[in-house]
Scaffold this motif. Structure first.
Motif, PDB file in Angstrom:
ATOM      1  N   HIS A  17       7.854  -5.084   4.484  1.00  0.00           N
ATOM      2  CA  HIS A  17       9.088  -4.906   3.736  1.00  0.00           C
ATOM      3  C   HIS A  17       9.949  -3.841   4.382  1.00  0.00           C
ATOM      4  O   HIS A  17       9.718  -2.656   4.200  1.00  0.00           O
ATOM      5  CB  HIS A  17       8.786  -4.476   2.295  1.00  0.00           C
ATOM      6  N   GLU A  19      12.849  -2.979   3.601  1.00  0.00           N
ATOM      7  CA  GLU A  19      13.615  -2.248   2.600  1.00  0.00           C
ATOM      8  C   GLU A  19      12.763  -1.315   1.754  1.00  0.00           C
ATOM      9  O   GLU A  19      13.275  -0.544   0.975  1.00  0.00           O
ATOM     10  CB  GLU A  19      14.372  -3.218   1.690  1.00  0.00           C
ATOM     11  N   MET A  20      11.447  -1.352   1.895  1.00  0.00           N
ATOM     12  CA  MET A  20      10.586  -0.494   1.087  1.00  0.00           C
ATOM     13  C   MET A  20      10.586   0.923   1.621  1.00  0.00           C
ATOM     14  O   MET A  20      10.545   1.151   2.819  1.00  0.00           O
ATOM     15  CB  MET A  20       9.152  -0.998   1.045  1.00  0.00           C
ATOM     16  N   SER A  43       9.565   2.266  -3.501  1.00  0.00           N
ATOM     17  CA  SER A  43      10.856   1.761  -3.996  1.00  0.00           C
ATOM     18  C   SER A  43      10.719   0.384  -4.650  1.00  0.00           C
ATOM     19  O   SER A  43      11.633  -0.054  -5.340  1.00  0.00           O
ATOM     20  CB  SER A  43      11.872   1.713  -2.858  1.00  0.00           C
ATOM     21  N   THR A  44       9.596  -0.287  -4.427  1.00  0.00           N
ATOM     22  CA  THR A  44       9.326  -1.565  -5.087  1.00  0.00           C
ATOM     23  C   THR A  44       7.882  -1.550  -5.589  1.00  0.00           C
ATOM     24  O   THR A  44       7.076  -0.725  -5.176  1.00  0.00           O
ATOM     25  CB  THR A  44       9.507  -2.761  -4.123  1.00  0.00           C
ATOM     26  N   LYS A  45       7.570  -2.464  -6.460  1.00  0.00           N
ATOM     27  CA  LYS A  45       6.223  -2.553  -7.011  1.00  0.00           C
ATOM     28  C   LYS A  45       5.224  -2.896  -5.903  1.00  0.00           C
ATOM     29  O   LYS A  45       5.498  -3.728  -5.052  1.00  0.00           O
ATOM     30  CB  LYS A  45       6.187  -3.621  -8.105  1.00  0.00           C
ATOM     31  N   TYR A  94       4.707   1.310  -9.452  1.00  0.00           N
ATOM     32  CA  TYR A  94       5.534   1.885  -8.397  1.00  0.00           C
ATOM     33  C   TYR A  94       4.972   3.172  -7.821  1.00  0.00           C
ATOM     34  O   TYR A  94       5.391   3.604  -6.760  1.00  0.00           O
ATOM     35  CB  TYR A  94       6.951   2.182  -8.913  1.00  0.00           C
ATOM     36  N   GLU A 117       0.460  -4.768   1.057  1.00  0.00           N
ATOM     37  CA  GLU A 117       0.549  -5.881   0.120  1.00  0.00           C
ATOM     38  C   GLU A 117      -0.218  -7.059   0.692  1.00  0.00           C
ATOM     39  O   GLU A 117      -0.124  -7.362   1.872  1.00  0.00           O
ATOM     40  CB  GLU A 117       1.994  -6.291  -0.106  1.00  0.00           C
TER      41      GLU A 117
END
Length: 123
Positions: A17, A19-20, A43-45, A94, A117
């Motif tokens: 990710h 964007e994470m 910033s994300t789950k 989070y 992830e």
């Protein structure tokens, strides 16, 4: 009198990710025989938050893995013991807090969090 014991924090990211982002405090200072609380917020789950420790002159060591789920699970690596370190994840998925208990001089170092992830392979 016991002097302060510095536990430095930084962040490490692994995953796909772009964007994470992960946030950790820049520095945490605690005294020997007390406990230190280190936070990691994504910033994300996320499902998995890994905690690593780097000490001068030694290789980076993973100390534990916190797995978020309905029943959160903590997996300790051989370098860590449950009575020494533990992790508590937020219910929102989070963030995760690492607790380092009964601080000793040997606990000093740079502590990193990382996320990973699980993705099913594309067939």
């Amino acid at each position: 009198m016991l002097g302060p014991l510095a536990i430095l924090c930084a962040l490490l990211f692994s995953g796909g990710h772009a964007e994470m982002r992960l946030e950790q405090p820049a520095v945490v200072v605690a005294r020997e025989s007390t406990s230190a609380t280190l936070s990691c917020t994504a910033s994300t789950k996320v499902n998995y938050i890994h905690w690593y420790r780097h000490q001068e002159g030694k290789a980076l060591q993973r100390i534990l893995l916190h797995q978020s789920s309905e029943q959160p699970v903590v997996h300790w690596d051989s370098v860590a013991k449950a009575e020494k370190v533990t992790a508590i994840g937020a219910k929102d998925g989070y963030s995760c807090i690492l607790l380092v208990l009964k601080l000793e001089k040997s606990d000093e170092g740079v502590y990193y969090c990382a996320v990973w992830e699980y993705h099913s392979p594309v067939l």
